[in-house]
Enzyme design. Structure first.
Site, PDB file in Angstrom:
ATOM      1  N   ASP A 243       0.740  -1.268  -0.157  1.00 18.29           N
ATOM      2  CA  ASP A 243      -0.015   0.026  -0.043  1.00 18.29           C
ATOM      3  C   ASP A 243       0.879   1.194   0.159  1.00 18.29           C
ATOM      4  OD1 ASP A 243      -2.257  -1.497   0.114  1.00 18.29           O
ATOM      5  OD2 ASP A 243      -2.650  -1.137   2.182  1.00 18.29           O
ATOM      6  N   LYS A 265      -3.587   2.917  -2.923  1.00 21.38           N
ATOM      7  CA  LYS A 265      -4.985   3.744  -3.370  1.00 21.38           C
ATOM      8  C   LYS A 265      -4.347   5.488  -2.818  1.00 21.38           C
ATOM      9  CE  LYS A 265      -8.429   0.481  -3.016  1.00 21.38           C
ATOM     10  NZ  LYS A 265      -8.528  -0.592  -1.811  1.00 21.38           N
ATOM     11  N   MET A 378      -8.922   8.134   8.574  1.00 21.14           N
ATOM     12  CA  MET A 378      -9.287   8.738   7.097  1.00 21.14           C
ATOM     13  C   MET A 378     -10.250   9.895   7.413  1.00 21.14           C
ATOM     14  SD  MET A 378      -9.638   5.230   4.883  1.00 21.14           S
ATOM     15  CE  MET A 378     -10.343   4.069   6.274  1.00 21.14           C
TER      16      MET A 378
END
Ligand code: SAH
Length: 468
Positions: A243, A265, A378
């Site tokens: 990641d 991502k 997040m």
């Protein structure tokens, strides 16, 4: 190379230790791992040496003749070292005088002990602390049960020789034995799994090494926060699928020849979909490779570890999971924010601010009650909306908030504010890196060692202009 490393067989042989203090005891402790006959010459004995079953106290004072016939001599008595060394050398017996390389004929390495696998590390006395460091690294690398693997191989050696012809076939058999599923079965003490793979390997038609996937938590960034198992998996990997949140320091631990596939991502950029990531994992594992799927933090905390695992297992790929330190824990420790405090909060909720379709909705009312503490993942982009929902649900605007950006890395920033000021703080400080937002922690109230945050000038100017 001045000192030549060798392993000396001490079974049934006399080893003499001169001295009865701390140093002597340390040497004897090491010698007790062997089958040597340990004899001590000392005026007085350290209590640990008074075990008559393995250790014989042969004399109170030193006499050169006592050394006759010994295999090795250790001298750990500064008063006697020179005399003992001379007597041993006169008899051709290797001698070590503690901390006196000049009168020693051998020195003792740092040792990693996975009996019968022994790793000895030496620096010829130039840098003992370096040797200790190397020792620690190798120790972390080798599974505790490695000795079982070597013993198992020894116990099967003759049998294998009757079944597998000498030469390439046998070499390839042992290569299989010390890698892949056979090795894993021994290390995991899985007798049934071992028997199955062993029979296959013997018959020479072992199914080609089955690929597998390890879902590994890489922690919040600081490579030192990896678990020993994660470190080992990373070094074993043929392929590393990682990641964006996995730090360079962690990736550097992989073997040089490991294939690295980034599947990060990135918000607002074209990035691989979960389906594409699943397909990459499956494709690489089906080549018979050991794939390490490296994820920031812990694979099971907002990391889709469960989805990848289910997908791979339904395709018949073996999956193991290695936990990691999740960002909420790693960043809190790094920023010195206790996650629970007696008399303040008895629980802490981990929640995500983002979902597939935008802001993740939660039942905000219970979270808005006094005394609640929660850690938001997040949350940077959604911070304004989240603060709004909490305020609508009645949270006190003065509820303390701490933001930890790039936690545990050199670029870490800790900002403290309130729920009422959360959005402005993020804008003013230009928080753009991965961040944990902690709401309601007691320590989040401005404390002396919190780093004051620099306000990004372009943002400040833009806001001032908009306001005027
Ligand atoms: N599985 C990960 C979480 C992945 S979600 C874990 O267990 O930590 C990604 C979010 O994790 C980021 O948006 C941020 O909120 C948080 N995060 C990950 N690494 C971080 C870091 N070094 N500092 C601050 N937050 C981090």
């Amino acid at each position: 190379m001045r000192y030549f490393p060798i392993f000396v067989d001490l079974k049934g042989r006399r080893v003499i230790v001169v001295g009865g203090g701390e140093e002597a005891t340390r040497k004897v402790r090491l010698l007790l791992k062997t089958d040597a006959l340990i004899e001590v010459i000392a005026n007085e004995l350290h209590p640990e040496l008074a075990d008559g079953s393995r250790i014989r106290w042969i004399a109170k004072s030193f006499l050169p003749d006592l050394l006759d016939g010994a295999a090795l001599v250790y001298s750990a008595d500064p008063q006697l070292n020179a005399e003992v060394s001379a007597a041993a050398q006169a008899r051709g017996i290797p001698v070590n005088a503690v901390d006196q390389a000049d009168i020693s004929t051998f020195i003792i390495p740092s040792i990693v002990d996975r009996d019968p696998v022994i790793v000895a590390i030496g620096t010829e006395g130039t840098a003992p602390v370096l040797a200790q460091g190397i020792r620690g690294k190798i120790d972390a690398l080798l599974p505790q049960s490695l000795g079982n693997l070597a013993r198992k191989a020894a116990s099967l050696r003759e049998f294998v020789a009757t079944k597998v012809p000498h030469g390439n076939r046998r070499r390839s058999f042992w290569q299989q034995f010390f890698s892949g599923p056979l090795q894993e079965a021994v290390l995991a003490d899985d007798a049934a799994g071992f028997e199955l793979h062993f029979q296959q390997a013997l018959s020479g038609n072992a199914t080609p090494a089955a690929g597998r996937v390890s879902l590994v938590g890489a922690g919040p960034g600081d490579p030192e926060l990896l678990t020993l198992k994660a470190h080992r998996r990373i070094q074993e990997a043929d392929v590393i699928v990682y990641d964006r949140l996995v730090s360079d320091g962690v990736l550097e631990m992989a073997r040089r020849d490991a294939i690295r596939i980034p599947v990060g991502k990135t918000p607002f950029e074209a990035s691989p979909s979960q389906r594409e990531i699943n397909d990459v994992l499956l494709r690489e594992a089906q080549k018979g490779l050991h794939v390490v799927r490296l994820k920031g933090g812990d694979p099971y905390v907002f990391g889709r570890g469960g989805e990848e695992q289910a997908f791979l297992e339904s395709a018949g790929i073996a999956v193991d999971v290695v936990p990691g330190i999740t960002a909420a824990l790693g960043c809190a420790a790094s920023a010195r924010l206790p996650l629970t405090q007696r008399g303040h909060n008895r629980s802490i909720t981990l929640l995500t601010a983002a979902s597939e379709s935008g802001i993740a909705e939660h039942d905000w009312a219970p979270l808005a009650k006094p005394g609640q503490a929660f850690a938001i993942y997040m949350g940077v982009n959604a911070a304004g909306d989240i603060a709004g929902r909490l305020l609508d649900s009645g949270i006190a605007p003065s509820t303390p908030v701490a933001i930890v950006e790039n936690g545990t890395l050199a670029s870490e920033r800790v900002l403290t504010t309130t729920i009422g000021g959360l959005w402005e703080t993020i804008q003013f400080a230009g928080v753009t890196g991965p961040s944990m937002i902690y709401v309601g922690l007691r320590q989040a109230r401005a404390s002396a060692d919190v780093v004051p945050f620099p306000i990004r000038e372009d943002i400040r100017d833009a806001l001032l202009k908009a306001a005027s």
